[in-house]
Design a protein around this motif. Sequence first.
Motif, PDB file in Angstrom:
ATOM      1  N   THR A 190       0.844  -1.198   0.000  1.00 18.71           N
ATOM      2  CA  THR A 190       0.000   0.000   0.000  1.00 18.71           C
ATOM      3  C   THR A 190       0.879   1.247   0.000  1.00 18.71           C
ATOM      4  OG1 THR A 190      -1.707  -1.181   1.236  1.00 18.71           O
ATOM      5  CG2 THR A 190      -1.848   1.226   1.210  1.00 18.71           C
ATOM      6  N   LEU A 191       1.934   1.250   0.791  1.00 22.30           N
ATOM      7  CA  LEU A 191       2.855   2.390   0.836  1.00 22.30           C
ATOM      8  C   LEU A 191       3.539   2.586  -0.521  1.00 22.30           C
ATOM      9  CD1 LEU A 191       4.509   1.951   4.352  1.00 22.30           C
ATOM     10  CD2 LEU A 191       2.881   3.709   3.639  1.00 22.30           C
ATOM     11  N   LYS A 192       3.928   1.470  -1.152  1.00 20.90           N
ATOM     12  CA  LYS A 192       4.563   1.568  -2.467  1.00 20.90           C
ATOM     13  C   LYS A 192       3.589   2.131  -3.497  1.00 20.90           C
ATOM     14  CE  LYS A 192       8.170  -1.945  -2.073  1.00 20.90           C
ATOM     15  NZ  LYS A 192       8.692  -3.196  -2.588  1.00 20.90           N
ATOM     16  N   VAL A 193       2.337   1.665  -3.439  1.00 19.94           N
ATOM     17  CA  VAL A 193       1.327   2.166  -4.373  1.00 19.94           C
ATOM     18  C   VAL A 193       1.121   3.659  -4.158  1.00 19.94           C
ATOM     19  CG1 VAL A 193      -1.130   2.089  -4.941  1.00 19.94           C
ATOM     20  CG2 VAL A 193       0.165  -0.036  -4.746  1.00 19.94           C
ATOM     21  N   GLU A 194       1.050   4.078  -2.888  1.00 25.97           N
ATOM     22  CA  GLU A 194       0.863   5.502  -2.596  1.00 25.97           C
ATOM     23  C   GLU A 194       2.061   6.313  -3.094  1.00 25.97           C
ATOM     24  OE1 GLU A 194      -1.850   4.893   1.426  1.00 25.97           O
ATOM     25  OE2 GLU A 194       0.159   5.723   1.606  1.00 25.97           O
ATOM     26  N   GLU A 219       6.554   9.160 -19.475  1.00 30.55           N
ATOM     27  CA  GLU A 219       5.475   8.226 -19.815  1.00 30.55           C
ATOM     28  C   GLU A 219       5.962   6.783 -19.714  1.00 30.55           C
ATOM     29  OE1 GLU A 219       2.947  11.102 -22.839  1.00 30.55           O
ATOM     30  OE2 GLU A 219       4.342   9.635 -23.658  1.00 30.55           O
ATOM     31  N   SER A 220       7.193   6.555 -20.121  1.00 28.42           N
ATOM     32  CA  SER A 220       7.764   5.213 -20.008  1.00 28.42           C
ATOM     33  C   SER A 220       7.852   4.801 -18.541  1.00 28.42           C
ATOM     34  CB  SER A 220       9.150   5.191 -20.658  1.00 28.42           C
ATOM     35  OG  SER A 220       9.783   3.973 -20.428  1.00 28.42           O
ATOM     36  N   THR A 221       8.304   5.736 -17.707  1.00 27.28           N
ATOM     37  CA  THR A 221       8.372   5.466 -16.269  1.00 27.28           C
ATOM     38  C   THR A 221       6.969   5.194 -15.712  1.00 27.28           C
ATOM     39  OG1 THR A 221      10.295   6.903 -16.091  1.00 27.28           O
ATOM     40  CG2 THR A 221       9.130   6.394 -14.058  1.00 27.28           C
ATOM     41  N   ASN A 222       6.007   6.000 -16.166  1.00 27.50           N
ATOM     42  CA  ASN A 222       4.616   5.791 -15.727  1.00 27.50           C
ATOM     43  C   ASN A 222       4.125   4.385 -16.116  1.00 27.50           C
ATOM     44  OD1 ASN A 222       4.395   8.282 -14.577  1.00 27.50           O
ATOM     45  ND2 ASN A 222       3.317   9.238 -16.290  1.00 27.50           N
ATOM     46  N   GLN A 261       2.996   1.530 -13.686  1.00 24.05           N
ATOM     47  CA  GLN A 261       1.666   0.928 -13.802  1.00 24.05           C
ATOM     48  C   GLN A 261       1.789  -0.593 -13.959  1.00 24.05           C
ATOM     49  OE1 GLN A 261       0.004   3.082 -17.059  1.00 24.05           O
ATOM     50  NE2 GLN A 261      -0.727   4.793 -15.787  1.00 24.05           N
ATOM     51  N   ASN A 262       2.756  -1.028 -14.752  1.00 21.57           N
ATOM     52  CA  ASN A 262       2.969  -2.471 -14.912  1.00 21.57           C
ATOM     53  C   ASN A 262       3.384  -3.101 -13.585  1.00 21.57           C
ATOM     54  OD1 ASN A 262       2.335  -2.385 -17.614  1.00 21.57           O
ATOM     55  ND2 ASN A 262       4.458  -2.183 -18.294  1.00 21.57           N
ATOM     56  N   TYR A 263       4.237  -2.401 -12.850  1.00 23.98           N
ATOM     57  CA  TYR A 263       4.671  -2.912 -11.553  1.00 23.98           C
ATOM     58  C   TYR A 263       3.496  -2.980 -10.584  1.00 23.98           C
ATOM     59  CZ  TYR A 263       7.326  -3.395  -7.221  1.00 23.98           C
ATOM     60  OH  TYR A 263       7.802  -3.844  -6.025  1.00 23.98           O
ATOM     61  N   VAL A 264       2.670  -1.923 -10.581  1.00 23.53           N
ATOM     62  CA  VAL A 264       1.478  -1.930  -9.711  1.00 23.53           C
ATOM     63  C   VAL A 264       0.550  -3.068 -10.121  1.00 23.53           C
ATOM     64  CG1 VAL A 264      -0.606  -0.636  -9.121  1.00 23.53           C
ATOM     65  CG2 VAL A 264       1.614   0.517  -9.107  1.00 23.53           C
ATOM     66  N   GLN A 265       0.391  -3.260 -11.429  1.00 22.29           N
ATOM     67  CA  GLN A 265      -0.458  -4.357 -11.913  1.00 22.29           C
ATOM     68  C   GLN A 265       0.118  -5.699 -11.481  1.00 22.29           C
ATOM     69  OE1 GLN A 265      -3.341  -3.654 -13.300  1.00 22.29           O
ATOM     70  NE2 GLN A 265      -3.870  -5.799 -13.261  1.00 22.29           N
ATOM     71  N   PHE A 266       1.434  -5.831 -11.577  1.00 18.67           N
ATOM     72  CA  PHE A 266       2.104  -7.049 -11.140  1.00 18.67           C
ATOM     73  C   PHE A 266       1.857  -7.282  -9.660  1.00 18.67           C
ATOM     74  CE2 PHE A 266       5.222 -10.278 -10.618  1.00 18.67           C
ATOM     75  CZ  PHE A 266       5.943  -9.962  -9.483  1.00 18.67           C
ATOM     76  N   LEU A 267       1.998  -6.193  -8.873  1.00 24.61           N
ATOM     77  CA  LEU A 267       1.766  -6.315  -7.431  1.00 24.61           C
ATOM     78  C   LEU A 267       0.322  -6.722  -7.128  1.00 24.61           C
ATOM     79  CD1 LEU A 267       3.735  -3.257  -6.020  1.00 24.61           C
ATOM     80  CD2 LEU A 267       4.391  -5.652  -5.917  1.00 24.61           C
TER      81      LEU A 267
END
Length: 153
Positions: free
Chosen positions: A8-12, A132-135, A139-145
């Motif tokens: 949750t902290l990472k997502v925030e 945008e690439s970083t975004n 987003q991919n990392y958040v989706q993975f999580l």
Amino acid sequence: QEEKKQLTLKVEELERKLETTSAQNIEFLQVIAKREESIHQCQLRLEEKTRECSSLARQLEAAIEDAKRQVEQTRERATSRERAAQSKMLDLETQLSRNKTELNQLRRSKDDAERRYESRLQDLKDRLEQSESTNRSMQNYVQFLKSSYANVF
């Protein structure tokens, strides 16, 4: 629980980074708009100076014609008037020369501004693309999580 809290902290944190990046993008767009306005102002000044040079050229031609007519009317008056017209011509030529120099400087300044603008625009595009690439990576990392989290539970 601990892992969920960390995620949750990472997502925030990622959301804050996304907001920061969005704010930077807005700032970049504002900078671009200011640069475009600056270029527009330079173009307006260039057009104004071009009109002024044309006007001075017409004035110079009118002064020459006036001097020729005066020479035809009377030789004595023509001599004194010719001197006055030549003096005026020299002033106009000097002014025309100054205006041409200023016009050339404005053109160079405009070209330099356009080059800087293009360079800055390319830099901003590159930074935007990187952002945008970083975004997307985030987003991919958040989706993975999310999917990992869903798989765990």
